[in-house]
Structure formats: C-alpha cells, structure tokens
Enzyme design. Structure first.
Site, mmCIF file in Angstrom:
data_model
loop_
_atom_site.group_PDB
_atom_site.id
_atom_site.type_symbol
_atom_site.label_atom_id
_atom_site.label_comp_id
_atom_site.label_asym_id
_atom_site.label_seq_id
_atom_site.Cartn_x
_atom_site.Cartn_y
_atom_site.Cartn_z
ATOM 1 N N ARG A 21 0.862 -1.185 0.000
ATOM 2 C CA ARG A 21 0.000 0.000 0.000
ATOM 3 C C ARG A 21 0.893 1.228 0.000
ATOM 4 O O ARG A 21 1.592 1.492 0.973
ATOM 5 C CB ARG A 21 -0.890 -0.027 1.249
ATOM 6 C CG ARG A 21 -1.846 1.139 1.383
ATOM 7 C CD ARG A 21 -2.726 0.909 2.631
ATOM 8 N NE ARG A 21 -3.767 1.898 2.754
ATOM 9 C CZ ARG A 21 -3.692 2.981 3.530
ATOM 10 N NH1 ARG A 21 -2.610 3.212 4.255
ATOM 11 N NH2 ARG A 21 -4.691 3.829 3.587
ATOM 12 N N SER A 90 -12.710 -3.821 0.730
ATOM 13 C CA SER A 90 -12.964 -3.279 2.060
ATOM 14 C C SER A 90 -14.457 -3.038 2.241
ATOM 15 O O SER A 90 -15.104 -2.454 1.367
ATOM 16 C CB SER A 90 -12.220 -1.951 2.253
ATOM 17 O OG SER A 90 -10.829 -2.166 2.335
ATOM 18 N N LYS A 119 -5.080 5.306 8.346
ATOM 19 C CA LYS A 119 -6.262 5.675 7.537
ATOM 20 C C LYS A 119 -6.978 6.841 8.214
ATOM 21 O O LYS A 119 -8.076 6.695 8.752
ATOM 22 C CB LYS A 119 -7.206 4.479 7.387
ATOM 23 C CG LYS A 119 -6.622 3.355 6.554
ATOM 24 C CD LYS A 119 -7.692 2.360 6.188
ATOM 25 C CE LYS A 119 -7.129 1.372 5.164
ATOM 26 N NZ LYS A 119 -8.181 0.714 4.404
#
Length: 196
Positions: A21, A90, A119
C-alpha cells in the site's frame, strides 16, 4: 530498514500474505518497489496483493488487488485482472459484504475494526461487536483492518475474523519477525479454540 527487509522478517515470523500500500509514491517508484518485492515473494511462495492500483498489479504480475468502496467497481476490476487473480474488498456493513460477495470478491477486509493513524480519513469503527453481523452476512474469508495487533488479534478472530491485516504492529517494532510471530500465535490460538 527497507520495506523488503521488513517483509522478509515478517514472513519469517509467520505472515502469510503481503499487501503493498503506497499512497505517496509516484507510479514509477511504486512499480519498481512492487517489482522487487514481488520477485522475492514469488521465490518464497507468499502472495502479493497491491492496494488500489490495478495498473501496478498488472504491471508486476501481482497475485491480486485490494479495493475500497470508492475505487473502481469490482466487476470492472475483475474484468481487468481476469478470473485467476485475488480481489479483496474493504467493507464496513453487512450490506457491503453481501454485495461484494455477489460481485465475485475473494475475501473481505473489514475496515476499520478500530481507528488507525494509517487511515486518517475514516471516522467510524466496526469494533469487536460489529464483526458478527458481517460474519453472518457472508461466507467469504474476513480480514480485520485497523489497529490490529497482538493485544486484540485473538479476540477479533474469536469474534469471526479469519485473519488480521497489520502495518504498525509489525513495521514499527524493532524486531519485525518477533512481532509477526506474536500476532500469528494469537490468531492460531483463537482458531484452535474455535475448532474445539
């Protein structure tokens, strides 16, 4: 330490899949990093999942991608990747879980179980109590995302998760191998209890 160094240690400690990521790298840098990591993971039989970037996943021949609710639609991603690749989605609600399963997802990331600095855009959390309703809505494997660590992995799996996704609980520790091993032990302990 480089990402690759941490990944090598984490796999030695029991990590079974790696998701790359990168929100801040340009495409060229992301490609080069994913290519290097992918080569190593193939040599040890560990799947590589690319977060969000279908183009990077295709370019490096990754094993799959993980997408969020605001990314390209699941049917579009499946059309781009083909049937043999892994797609994780997700989800936050049972409805999103059912929709992703019907759309052909391979696994679901419940996000976030708890609020997380990785996040910052998220404002609500699922919590332990929110796992069971999603578990009851789907037969797909569920992975918990969001402040998962050795202190809460056991309870999260006991509540219905199949595994946990971690960043800082491994990457920020001085011994990534030992940190991964502790988390893996808690996941395995919960699974053993469930099987009884």
């Amino acid at each position: 330490r480089s990402h690759l160094e941490i990944i090598k240690e984490a796999i030695a400690g029991g990590v079974t899949i790696v998701q790359l990521r990168e929100k801040d790298l340009d495409s060229g840098e992301f490609y080069r990093e994913a290519l290097q990591i992918g080569e190593h993971l193939r040599s040890c039989g560990c799947p590589l999942i690319i977060n969000d970037r279908v183009d990077i996943a295709l370019a490096v021949k990754a094993d799959g991608v993980h997408i969020g609710q605001s990314d390209l639609p699941l049917p579009v991603v499946r059309g781009m990747l083909g049937p043999g690749k892994i797609i994780g989605v997700s989800v936050f609600t049972p409805e999103e879980a059912r929709e992703a399963e019907a759309g052909g997802a391979d696994y679901l990331g419940l996000s976030p179980i708890f609020m997380t600095a990785t996040k910052p855009e998220l404002v609500c959390q699922i919590g332990f109590e929110g796992i069971a309703p999603i578990r009851n809505a789907t037969k797909l494997p569920l992975v918990g995302i969001g402040s998962m660590n050795e202190a809460n992995a056991f309870e999260a799996v006991r509540c219905g998760l199949d595994g946990v996704a971690v960043v800082s609980a491994i990457c920020s520790r001085p011994d990534a191998r030992a940190a991964a091993g502790r988390i893996r032990a808690e996941v395995d302990r919960a699974k053993a209890l469930i099987r009884k």
